[in-house]
Design an enzyme around this catalytic site. Structure first.
Site, PDB file in Angstrom:
ATOM      1  N   LYS A  59       5.917   7.866  -7.467  1.00 44.18           N
ATOM      2  CA  LYS A  59       6.860   6.939  -8.104  1.00 44.18           C
ATOM      3  C   LYS A  59       8.290   7.041  -7.575  1.00 44.18           C
ATOM      4  CE  LYS A  59       4.412   4.732 -11.347  1.00 44.18           C
ATOM      5  NZ  LYS A  59       4.439   3.282 -11.576  1.00 44.18           N
ATOM      6  N   SER A 311      -2.606  10.293  -6.950  1.00 42.09           N
ATOM      7  CA  SER A 311      -1.329   9.635  -7.249  1.00 42.09           C
ATOM      8  C   SER A 311      -0.340  10.482  -8.038  1.00 42.09           C
ATOM      9  CB  SER A 311      -1.583   8.321  -7.995  1.00 42.09           C
ATOM     10  OG  SER A 311      -2.313   8.563  -9.185  1.00 42.09           O
TER      11      SER A 311
END
Length: 329
Positions: A59, A311
């Site tokens: 992110k 992720s």
């Protein structure tokens, strides 16, 4: 207030420029060959370790790209985000590096570990507001704050600047392999990571999205050929459980995704345990989605080169007893 550098779907050239901008800020995370997974599935399976990123998720890529492009005359207004986890940490670190004030809204139910992580990365440049019991309530409060104070909103996924940043994950994968993989498996929440991958993958690579069975927002949207709002979702996979995918991400994913998979909570928890047992990897539920999806396509991937994006790794090991219980339920 809204600020957008990119007002169109990013091109590969623009994404490569973003990658240059991120050098020295993010880690170029390793692409690791998994002997155990390769043996299990009869394939060449690699793991893109975004759990080893500076904020333990990808992110930071999108957040830093968007915030760093805010013109100097607007930076004094500060930025606002609503997040219960990884997006908040990315925004916090970006603002600390760029010396911009961040106002981050999180639901009261957010685990203390995540609140403290946001405070750690943001240091004196972050103010945390714990509002409401759900993300939706925190989001509503963040938008109201934005309107009242004229701050700049930093969305978690439905934004071309954010998508361009997340696309650099896939760019690194392509640069690390001698040939493009046959399959790329990515977690899908709001769709930012998958949309970014769609924009840089060659036609020879099949892009497989994996989302929680308790929040199949992309799967249902693709089936309906429009963005669908789910009435209820299971928020166990907090990094990938959304009632509604983004409009921009959906439009890109509708063209770029080859297939969408939905993984059960039981299978996901077993994958988390397997990754810990086989590779000592501590990954969050969303981070394990891509690997959990392999079982659904075991026959198709035989003899192929496959990359799974891990992720995120923001997970409290104290929760492993809960994960073991769910895996055996």
């Amino acid at each position: 207030m809204e600020f957008n550098k990119l007002k169109h779907v990013p091109s590969v050239i623009e994404i490569k420029q973003v990658a240059e901008q991120l050098k020295g800020v993010i880690s170029e995370t390793p692409l690791e060959f998994s002997a155990s997974l390769s043996a299990r599935y009869g394939a060449n399976i690699y793991l893109k370790r975004e759990d080893l990123q500076v904020v333990r998720s990808y992110k930071i890529r999108g957040a830093y790209h968007k915030i760093s492009n805010i013109p100097s005359e607007l930076r004094s207004k500060g930025v606002v985000a609503a997040s219960a986890g990884n997006h908040a940490q990315g925004v916090a670190l970006a603002c600390a590096l760029l010396e911009i004030q961040a106002h981050i809204f999180m639901p009261k139910s957010t685990p203390l570990q995540k609140v403290e992580a946001v405070r750690f990365f943001g240091k004196e440049k972050v103010r945390i507001y714990l509002v409401g019991e759900t993300y939706d309530e925190a989001f509503a409060a963040s938008r109201k704050f934005c309107e009242t104070n004229g701050a700049i909103y930093i969305p978690p996924f439905d934004d071309f600047d954010i998508i361009a940043g997340q696309a650099t994950v896939t760019l690194e994968i392509l640069q690390a392999l001698p040939e493009a993989p046959d399959f790329l498996f990515v977690a899908v929440g709001g769709g930012g990571l998958a949309a970014g991958a769609s924009l840089v993958l060659p036609p020879s690579t099949s892009l497989v999205g994996v989302e929680p069975a308790g929040a199949p927002s992309m799967q249902q949207s693709l089936a309906a050929s429009e963005v669908v709002v789910l009435e209820e979702i299971d928020r166990f996979v907090d990094g990938a459980s959304v009632k509604q995918v983004g409009a921009k991400t959906f439009a890109i994913c509708a063209k770029g995704l080859t297939r969408m998979l939905a993984v059960s909570k039981k299978a996901l928890c077993q994958t988390m345990l397997d990754l810990y047992a086989l590779r000592s990897m501590i990954v969050e539920p969303a981070g394990a989605l891509s690997v959990a999806g392999l079982e659904e396509m075991a026959e198709e991937i035989k003899g192929k080169t496959v990359v799974c994006v891990i992720s995120g790794g923001n997970f409290d090991p104290k929760r492993f007893p809960e994960i073991k219980s769910l895996a055996s339920s």
